[in-house]
Write an enzyme that holds these catalytic residues in place. Structure first.
Site, short mmCIF file in Angstrom:
data_model
loop_
_atom_site.label_atom_id
_atom_site.label_comp_id
_atom_site.label_asym_id
_atom_site.label_seq_id
_atom_site.Cartn_x
_atom_site.Cartn_y
_atom_site.Cartn_z
N CYS A 1 1.00 -1.30 -0.10
CA CYS A 1 -0.11 0.08 0.06
C CYS A 1 0.88 1.18 0.06
O CYS A 1 2.17 1.02 0.30
CB CYS A 1 -0.87 0.11 1.15
SG CYS A 1 -1.95 -1.41 1.47
N TRP B 1 -3.51 -2.30 -1.60
CA TRP B 1 -3.19 -3.51 -2.23
C TRP B 1 -3.55 -4.26 -1.00
O TRP B 1 -3.10 -4.45 -0.08
CB TRP B 1 -1.66 -3.75 -2.47
CG TRP B 1 -1.59 -4.92 -3.15
CD1 TRP B 1 -1.37 -5.10 -4.54
CD2 TRP B 1 -0.85 -6.25 -2.44
NE1 TRP B 1 -1.15 -6.49 -4.66
CE2 TRP B 1 -0.83 -7.22 -3.65
CE3 TRP B 1 -0.94 -6.64 -1.32
CZ2 TRP B 1 -0.22 -8.30 -3.41
CZ3 TRP B 1 -0.40 -7.97 -0.86
CH2 TRP B 1 -0.26 -8.72 -2.14
N GLU C 1 14.24 -15.29 -15.34
CA GLU C 1 13.80 -13.73 -15.32
C GLU C 1 12.68 -13.62 -16.65
O GLU C 1 11.62 -12.86 -16.37
CB GLU C 1 15.14 -12.93 -15.57
CG GLU C 1 14.58 -11.46 -15.64
CD GLU C 1 13.79 -10.93 -14.34
OE1 GLU C 1 13.81 -11.49 -13.46
OE2 GLU C 1 13.40 -9.81 -14.64
N ARG D 1 2.17 1.29 -6.11
CA ARG D 1 2.41 0.33 -5.01
C ARG D 1 1.22 -0.39 -4.51
O ARG D 1 1.07 -1.28 -3.57
CB ARG D 1 2.68 1.38 -3.59
CG ARG D 1 3.97 2.01 -3.74
CD ARG D 1 4.08 2.84 -2.74
NE ARG D 1 4.69 2.26 -1.58
CZ ARG D 1 5.49 1.98 -1.20
NH1 ARG D 1 6.42 2.19 -1.85
NH2 ARG D 1 5.78 1.07 0.07
N HIS E 1 13.75 -34.37 -17.24
CA HIS E 1 13.55 -34.83 -15.92
C HIS E 1 12.04 -34.40 -15.61
O HIS E 1 11.69 -33.93 -14.43
CB HIS E 1 14.56 -34.23 -14.91
CG HIS E 1 16.01 -34.85 -15.12
ND1 HIS E 1 16.29 -35.94 -14.51
CD2 HIS E 1 16.87 -34.17 -15.77
CE1 HIS E 1 17.47 -36.14 -14.98
NE2 HIS E 1 18.11 -35.29 -15.46
N LYS F 1 4.45 -3.12 -6.47
CA LYS F 1 5.94 -2.67 -6.51
C LYS F 1 6.34 -2.94 -4.98
O LYS F 1 5.64 -2.61 -4.18
CB LYS F 1 6.02 -1.55 -7.04
CG LYS F 1 7.43 -1.16 -7.26
CD LYS F 1 7.98 -1.35 -8.67
CE LYS F 1 9.59 -1.32 -8.75
NZ LYS F 1 9.87 -2.25 -9.92
#
Lengths: 615, 404
Positions: free
Chosen positions: A2, A73, A488, A27, A511, A610
């Site tokens: 938040c 959030w 990434e 955020r 595998h 974020k």
């Protein structure tokens, strides 16, 4: 997660609050709200969804000189209007905004009920409790909040803070008191600034860029009051803290779109600059300088989460290759709750924001065990940056896009600098190696610029994007230094396009993952160096023969890739150690294009925020 | 009123130098050409600027952002396709609908603020014109008093009626625009052609003469403009530079922050050296040289009248003059450039260049002891092996291996 924001002593408070929320929207964007102190009452407006839903509600609000705001959030309670901040006390005289998690929520709820059964909880949040606790504290102390002195109010505020467990950054305003905001922080970020007339508090620096040039960075447990004339900060023991404000490290232009359609695209294109800035004053032909390694270790431990973990994995390859020192890599949360043993080791924490709760806790845990720590961090004023024994700032500038791009590049270079310095200490990385590396490193930004503007690459990216139409699964394969890029690349794709993507080391294919390959499954193979590259070509054959569509990302001098893939994307050749950074940019652009084609908001992917400042 | 700057073109005739940036972003005397133009605009009453970009536009956005650092309010408009000057204009127009007049400039030209201010005083439509040595490369303007009688775009050499050419800096009313838009829909993409048509129909365009207009078409024009802009350099040695006491720095020399000048260097202005460079020891840098940020110049190397772009590395004992070295190019030790008079023929036009040495694109690598003949032109990423006698033109990506 938040974001909280507050202003006092400015006649255009509403405008500033909205401006602050806009900067903080990355955020959290489940819901948002503001509360203004106006004459006799508190005015609160809240809305579910993006900030644009709140804006019409605040258009014609009366002037105010004091207010707080929040973008949420959701952790405790669904994203509804009731759960949106600011939260009120039962008598609607106290409003609070909160970022973090109150861990003793259940006990506090019981306690509040036992003191005053008349209190109705209006939301499912833990944050609301703070307003009730403060209200009770005022009643118990028999204080009239309209006339109470600052000392009396601060004493109540401190009593409330002492009952809270967990993490919090808090801001509180009180009815008919437009002369101050109360604040506190513990394990959640908060900065404040005051120029003698206007006081501002915010969850992070990027929100106040352009509003002020000097900020106070608070320590864990700090609390206090922001009045129209000054900021008073107290430490956890209640003593007044005398500190000088610090100069802001960023300029306004860096936190704005500046003509770009998205922050992600802007930040991808900033990477050549990040390389120049990150290496400036640190890399030369004969030495690595500009940062220190606090301890010459026999063992290293690297901790990080998400993208920072992937950068840490690449750092592990670099360090083991260049310095021959063994490295143990952990997710910060696994390190934190594990029982790391072995010889005294150097612990490296990697984090963009420097506020990542788990990485911060892992650094703390390491320090408790007496391990020296090194931080590879972007925000140099952050808690991790201040707590570590030695800091390597990556100088990427504010990163606003939720999916990390340029910070990864900086983190990888940070890891590489550490690896080379360790290599010099252990005499396994020689002066000639460094001078050869240095020549190529100086050319890297231009190589990036060339590929970012290469029409041929743009066309290939478009062709590659077609392989993903209607697909829900994708795989990224790499080996050695290209394995972290595979991880990434997969992370970026799933974060912003919501396609299920996994990164594997090529050797793992047989595998298990091979069972998932179907006709038309897109598989991105990222070239590696030397003998492992040949094995990767073999992997490409294996998946192709099972119907996969193979996209091979390699460099210009690789002549073998074409015969092993449906599509080959070639980037400029650079030093072996730097080559993965160029491959990664292709993965970033590919994910961005795919996500935009699917109509996703690349700067604000669903459910994500974020800087993960809660566990 | 706002200004529209057309900055969509690549600058093809500059070869590899424009591989990853458009012409307007090439650095001259320490900053991109477009920044020089914006600095001039900043000294007029214009505060709002729309930059129309197409080729490598991201670099323009990254450099100028919202324009705050340049005291201007900058907006951007991306051309859909490369559609000639009118096409650029149309894409810019969607932003400036509320204005009744606009100033139009080319991003790859530099014109001084004084001339722009004179143009802005005109009540109706206006154009800045200038005299030029090779008028047939431009829109040739025939005047009647102060007004434009006709414009002929790139006329045949034998049919030139005047040496006065259009600088492409226009001040136009909205009604003129509307007609240009209509023409564009009918397929007319050159601005001067569609305006000529309007002139024939009675449109009045008043002109302003300037002596201070600079245009870049070929690499050697960069040298000329660099030399001109370097005259504006003032002596400024950054406090954050590390300059050895046993070096001699004379005249108008700019040295940026973080730059290290080692012992025994001789630097004679006008010279512009950017940030984070490392020069010497015992390097000699003289007259009209620009060295962009991040460059490294080795011991005993001599550089004169050259334009050295970002991140270039020139090792020891090289001799470079009248040259243009593209970004991230590496010259190993003992590379010698010979400069003299060069004659070039480009698209049927003969150019007589007084002094020209080596021109390289981006990220070239010249190994030890390469000797370059006057007028040697390289694309980008050209590799030249040791001790080659280099001459002529070499395309991007080529390898020149010695042995002959």
């Amino acid at each position: 997660m938040c974001g909280i924001f507050g202003v006092t002593g400015d006649s255009s408070t509403t405008e500033l609050l909205i401006r602050g929320l806009k900067r903080m929207e990355y955020r959290g964007y489940d819901s948002s709200g503001i509360c203004l102190v106006n004459g006799k009452q508190l005015i609160r407006k809240r809305a579910v969804g993006p900030l644009s839903n709140l804006e019409p509600l605040v258009e014609n609000l009366p002037d105010s000189e004091c207010g707080i705001a929040h973008t949420r959030w959701a952790t405790h309670g669904a994203p509804t209007q009731e759960n949106a901040h600011p939260h009120f006390s039962t008598d609607s005289k106290i409003a609070v905004v909160h970022n973090g998690i109150i861990e003793n929520e259940v006990e506090l709820r019981k306690k509040i009920k036992s003191i005053d059964d008349g209190i109705n909880f209006q939301s499912e949040t833990d944050s609301e409790l703070v307003a009730h606790l403060l209200s009770i504290e005022f009643k118990n102390s028999k204080i009239d909040i309209k006339t109470a002195k600052e000392e009396e109010i601060l004493s109540c505020w401190k009593s409330v803070l002492d009952t809270l467990e967990g993490s919090f950054a808090l801001a509180v305003v009180i009815e008919s008191r437009k002369d101050f905001i109360l604040f506190a922080r513990k394990f959640a970020p908060l900065i404040i600034s005051h120029d003698g007339e206007r006081g501002i508090l915010a969850s992070d620096v990027s929100c106040v860029v352009g509003l002020t040039e000097n900020v106070f960075y608070l320590n864990e447990g700090d609390w206090g009051i922001l009045t129209n004339s000054e900021a008073q900060i107290f430490n956890i023991d209640g003593d007044l803290v005398e500190t000088e404000p610090k100069k802001l490290e960023w300029k306004l232009g860096e936190a704005e779109l500046g003509g770009y359609p998205t922050f992600m695209l802007k930040e991808i294109y900033e990477q050549p600059r990040v390389v120049r800035d990150c290496l400036r004053g640190r890399l030369s032909r004969d030495k690595i300088k500009g940062f220190s390694i606090p301890f010459n270790p026999r063992l290293l431990r690297i901790v990080g989460c998400g993208t920072a973990y992937n950068a840490g994995l690449l750092a592990r390859y670099y360090i083991e290759q260049l310095s021959k020192i063994p490295v143990i890599l952990d997710h910060a949360h696994e390190f934190r709750y594990g029982a790391p043993s072995g010889p005294k080791s150097l612990v490296i924490g990697i984090s963009q924001s420097g506020e990542t709760a788990d990485t911060l806790a892992a650094i703390d845990a390491a320090q408790e065990r007496g391990y020296p720590t090194l931080g590879i961090v972007n925000v140099e004023s952050s808690t991790i940056a201040r707590n570590v024994d030695s800091l390597l700032g990556i100088r990427a500038g504010p990163e606003i896009g939720v999916a990390s791009t340029k910070a990864f590049t900086g983190q990888v270079l940070g890891g590489l600098l550490v690896a080379m310095k360790l290599g010099q200490l252990s005499k396994t990385f020689h002066r000639e190696d460094l001078s050869y590396f240095d020549r190529h490193a100086r050319m890297l930004p231009t190589s990036m610029e060339r590929m970012l503007n290469d029409q041929n690459i743009k066309t290939k990216l478009w062709e590659a994007q077609q392989y993903f139409v209607g697909k829900n699964h994708a795989f990224f394969l790499g080996r050695n230094t290209s394995y972290p890029i595979a991880l990434e690349g997969a992370l970026k794709l799933k974060e912003i396009s919501y396609i299920h993507a996994e990164g594997y080391a090529g050797g793992e294919l047989k595998h298990g993952p091979l069972a998932l390959v179907e006709e038309g499954t897109p598989i991105i193979v990222i070239a590696s160096e030397g003998s492992s590259h040949k094995k990767l070509l073999g992997n490409a054959r294996e998946v192709a023969s099972r119907g996969a569509k193979v996209i091979f990302i390699t460099h210009q001098e690789d002549d073998l890739a074409e015969s092993h893939a449906d599509l080959v994307i070639k980037v400029p050749r650079t030093h072996d150690l730097l080559q993965p950074l160029l491959y990664n940019i292709i993965c970033q652009l590919l994910s961005l294009n795919i996500a935009e084609e699917r109509g996703c908001n690349v700067d604000r992917p669903r459910n994500l925020a974020k800087s993960v400042t809660v566990e | 009123m706002q200004a529209i700057i057309l900055a969509g073109g690549r600058g093809k005739r500059l070869g590899g130098l424009t591989d990853s940036r458009s012409k307007v972003m090439l650095p001259l005397a320490g900053k991109p050409m477009l920044e020089w133009l914006l600095n001039e605009l900043e000294q007029t009453k214009i505060k709002n600027v729309t930059i129309v970009h197409y080729y490598a536009g991201e670099r323009i956005l990254t450099h100028f952002g919202s324009g705050r650092d340049f005291n201007l309010n900058i907006k951007y408009s991306k051309q859909e396709t490369d559609r000639g000057t009118v096409g650029s204009l149309i894409s810019g127009l969607s932003i400036s609908e509320n204005d009744d007049r606009v100033l139009i400039l080319n991003g790859d030209n530099i014109v001084d603020s004084k001339s722009i201010n004179s143009l802005l005083k005109i009540k109706g439509n206006g154009l800045i014109v200038s005299e030029h040595k090779t008028p047939h490369n431009f829109g040739v303007v025939e005047l009647s008093g102060n007004y434009v009688k006709s414009i002929t775009e790139k006329p045949d050499k034998n049919q030139i009626k005047s040496r006065i050419v259009s600088t492409g800096v226009w001040l136009l009313n909205k009604d003129v625009f509307e007609k240009i838009k209509l023409d564009f829909e009918e397929g007319q993409t050159e601005l001067s052609t569609t305006i000529s048509k309007q002139i024939k129909e009675g449109l009045k365009i008043e002109t302003v003469r300037t002596e201070n207009w600079h245009d870049v078409d070929h690499p050697w024009d960069l040298s000329t403009l660099n030399r001109y802009l370097l005259k504006r350099t003032e002596r400024n040695l950054s406090k954050e530079a590390e300059i050895n006491d046993f070096s001699s720095i004379e005249g108008d020399v700019h040295i940026g922050k973080g730059t290290i000048i080692h012992a025994g260097c001789i630097i004679q202005g006008p010279v512009h050296i950017g940030d984070d460079c490392e020069i010497g020891p015992l390097a000699v840098i003289t007259g009209s040289t620009s060295i962009s940020s991040g460059c490294r110049i080795g011991p005993f190397t001599r550089i004169r009248s050259s334009l050295i772009m970002r991140d270039v590395q020139i090792d020891s004992n090289c001799s470079i003059h009248h040259s243009i070295i593209g970004p991230a190019t590496s010259l190993k030790s003992n590379v010698q450039v010979d400069a003299s008079t060069v004659d070039k023929i480009v698209r049927n036009t003969h150019y007589h260049i007084r002094r020209l040495g080596l021109v390289t694109g981006e990220a070239c690598m010249l190994e030890q002891g390469v000797i370059c003949a006057p007028g040697t032109m390289l694309g980008s990423q050209v590799y030249v092996s040791r001790r080659v006698n280099l001459e002529g033109e070499h395309n991007t990506g080529s390898k020149v291996i010695g042995g002959s």
